[in-house]
Design a protein around this motif. Structure first.
Motif, mmCIF file in Angstrom:
data_model
loop_
_atom_site.group_PDB
_atom_site.id
_atom_site.type_symbol
_atom_site.label_atom_id
_atom_site.label_comp_id
_atom_site.label_asym_id
_atom_site.label_seq_id
_atom_site.Cartn_x
_atom_site.Cartn_y
_atom_site.Cartn_z
ATOM 1 N N LEU A 54 -4.037 4.328 2.607
ATOM 2 C CA LEU A 54 -4.131 2.898 2.832
ATOM 3 C C LEU A 54 -2.927 2.504 3.675
ATOM 4 C CD1 LEU A 54 -5.190 1.570 -0.689
ATOM 5 C CD2 LEU A 54 -6.630 1.797 1.332
ATOM 6 N N SER A 74 -7.246 1.375 6.250
ATOM 7 C CA SER A 74 -7.426 2.618 5.514
ATOM 8 C C SER A 74 -7.712 3.740 6.497
ATOM 9 C CB SER A 74 -8.588 2.493 4.516
ATOM 10 O OG SER A 74 -9.836 2.603 5.197
ATOM 11 N N LEU A 119 -3.641 -0.210 -3.408
ATOM 12 C CA LEU A 119 -3.255 -1.554 -3.003
ATOM 13 C C LEU A 119 -2.793 -2.254 -4.265
ATOM 14 C CD1 LEU A 119 -3.158 -3.949 -0.963
ATOM 15 C CD2 LEU A 119 -5.510 -4.470 -1.668
ATOM 16 N N TRP A 178 -3.839 6.690 -3.298
ATOM 17 C CA TRP A 178 -3.161 5.591 -2.620
ATOM 18 C C TRP A 178 -3.708 4.291 -3.193
ATOM 19 C CZ3 TRP A 178 -0.024 5.878 2.055
ATOM 20 C CH2 TRP A 178 0.334 7.186 2.389
ATOM 21 N N THR A 219 0.869 -1.174 0.000
ATOM 22 C CA THR A 219 0.000 0.000 0.000
ATOM 23 C C THR A 219 0.896 1.211 0.000
ATOM 24 O OG1 THR A 219 -0.096 0.040 2.433
ATOM 25 C CG2 THR A 219 -1.865 -1.125 1.274
#
Length: 364
Positions: free
Chosen positions: A320, A335, A295, A293, A282
Motif C-alpha cells: 500500500l 496499492s 491502512l 501491509w 500505510t
C-alpha cells in the motif's frame, strides 16, 4: 538521379524532424494522440495520490500513466490518462504547482511539465541531479524540490533556463544521495528522507537528527507535520551490526521540536493528517519486513498518548502506498494493483467493474 536526390532530401527531412521531436527541455512536445478517458483507474502500482485543481485527484501509476479523476463527470469518463502522449514510463509522483502546471516524475525518464498544451522534458541534460525521480515538493516560496536517485534537485521557475536547477549531493552535505521524500515544516526547514540516513536542511546546513541513544533514522519514506507543528515519520533504526547482518527496529516516530518519541512498532511508508487531525499511514507493520501491509488511522484525541488509538481500515498482502484526503473527506490510497477510496464505510476499488458497481450503489 533526380529521384534519388529527392528521396535523399526526404530522408534528411524526416531525420531532422525526428531529432527535433526528441530534443529534451524544449516546449512544444505535441501529438495528435488524445488523452485516454475511461471509467476505470490504473491497474498497475500507484505510488502517489495528490490533489488537483477544482476538486480533481491526480494518480501516479508506474507503467500505467498519470490519471486525473473528476467526480463531476459521468462515471464512464471520470478517469483521464494525462500521459498518453509521452509514452509509458515508471511514474512515481505527480504535482500541480501554484501556476497550474502539472509535473510528472518518473524513475526512468526524469520529469515532465505540462502547461495544458505542451510538455517540457527535464533530465540530467537540463540540470536534474539524476533521472530517477521518486517524489516532488513545492515549498512556500514556489520553489520545486525533486527527490532523485542522485541527490536533491532544487528548481526555481523564476530563473532563466540553464540556471533554474541547483543540486545537492553528499558533496554539499547530504548523508545519502538516494532520496525518497521531501517536506517543509512551518519553520521553513526541509525534512529529507533517504534510503540511508534522514536529515533536515535549514538553507545552509544538512543535519542528521538522532535518537537519545545517538541512532540515526534510516529508510524514511513518509513524513508529515501536524497542525501543532509536530513531525511524524516512519523509520528504521539500525540497532546493531553482526557481520553482514543488521539488527533493526521499525516504527512510527513523533518529534515535538525537542524530543523524538517512538510511538509503536508499525512502519509507515506514507503518512498524512486529515482535516479532523487524525493521522493515516500505510506500511508494512512487521519489524522484520514480512507480513501484511495496512491502512491505519490514528485517532487525533489520543495522539498525545504514548500509545494512540489505532484503527485498521484495510489489510493487503502486498504494498500500500501514497495517501490523500479528498475534498469530500474520503481517503484515497495507492496499492500494488491500482487505487482505492475509503468513504468512512466502504472501500471502493476503481480498477474493475465490481469496484465501479460499488461506487454506483453509493451514489444512489
Amino acid at each position: 538521379m533526380h529521384y534519388s536526390r529527392v528521396y535523399a532530401l526526404l530522408l534528411l527531412a524526416v531525420f531532422l524532424i525526428s531529432c527535433g521531436q526528441n530534443q529534451r527541455g524544449v516546449e512544444g512536445v505535441k501529438s495528435e494522440t488524445q488523452d485516454t478517458v475511461t471509467a476505470y483507474g490504473p491497474t498497475t502500482m500507484v505510488r502517489n495520490v495528490r490533489k488537483g485543481s477544482n476538486g480533481t485527484i491526480l494518480i501516479a501509476a508506474a507503467r500505467g500513466g498519470v490519471f486525473r479523476y473528476d467526480s463531476t463527470r459521468v462515471v464512464e469518463k471520470r478517469f483521464t490518462n494525462l500521459t498518453t502522449r509521452i509514452g509509458s514510463h515508471r511514474f512515481w509522483d505527480v504535482l500541480e504547482d501554484r501556476q497550474g502546471n502539472l509535473w510528472f516524475a518518473s524513475t526512468d525518464a526524469g520529469v515532465y511539465r505540462f502547461n495544458g498544451k505542451s510538455f517540457q522534458h527535464f533530465t540530467t541534460e537540463e540540470g536534474l541531479a539524476n533521472n530517477a525521480v521518486t517524489s516532488m515538493y513545492e515549498d512556500k516560496a514556489g520553489i520545486l524540490w525533486f527527490a532523485t536517485g542522485g541527490g536533491v534537485s532544487r528548481y526555481d521557475p523564476s530563473q532563466a533556463d540553464g540556471q533554474s536547477f541547483r543540486n545537492f549531493t553528499t558533496k554539499e552535505g547530504l548523508p545519502n544521495n538516494n532520496i525518497t521524500t521531501i517536506m517543509q515544516d512551518k519553520t521553513g526547514k526541509l525534512w529529507i528522507g533517504t534510503r540511508g540516513e534522514a536529515c533536515f536542511y535549514d538553507g545552509k546546513t544538512f543535519t542528521v537528527p538522532r535518537t537519545k541513544e545517538g541512532k540515526a533514522f534510516t529508510n524514511v519514506w513518509g513524513i508529515t507535520e501536524d497542525r501543532h507543528g509536530n513531525i511524524w515519520f516512519g523509520a528504521t533504526i539500525i540497532k546493531a551490526k553482526k557481520g553482514a547482518t543488521l539488527v533493526v527496529s521499525v516504527g512510527l516516530w513523533h518529534y515535538d521540536g525537542s524530543t523524538f518519541t517512538k510511538i509503536n512498532q508499525r512502519g509507515a511508508s506514507a503518512i498524512i493528517e486529515d482535516r479532523k487531525g487524525n493521522l493515516w499511514t500505510t506500511g508494512d507493520v512487521q519489524p522484520n519486513g514480512v507480513g501484511a501491509w495496512k491502512l491505519l488511522r490514528y485517532d487525533q484525541k489520543s495522539l498525545s498518548n504514548q500509545k494512540p488509538t489505532v484503527t485498521e481500515i484495510m489489510s493487503i498482502e502486498k504494498m500500500l502506498c501514497g495517501i490523500l484526503e479528498a475534498e469530500d473527506g474520503s481517503i484515497w490510497f495507492g496499492s500494488i494493483h491500482g487505487v482505492y477510496r475509503y468513504d468512512g464505510k466502504t472501500i471502493t476499488d476503481f480498477k474493475n467493474k465490481a469496484g465501479q458497481d460499488s461506487l454506483k450503489k453509493l451514489q444512489q
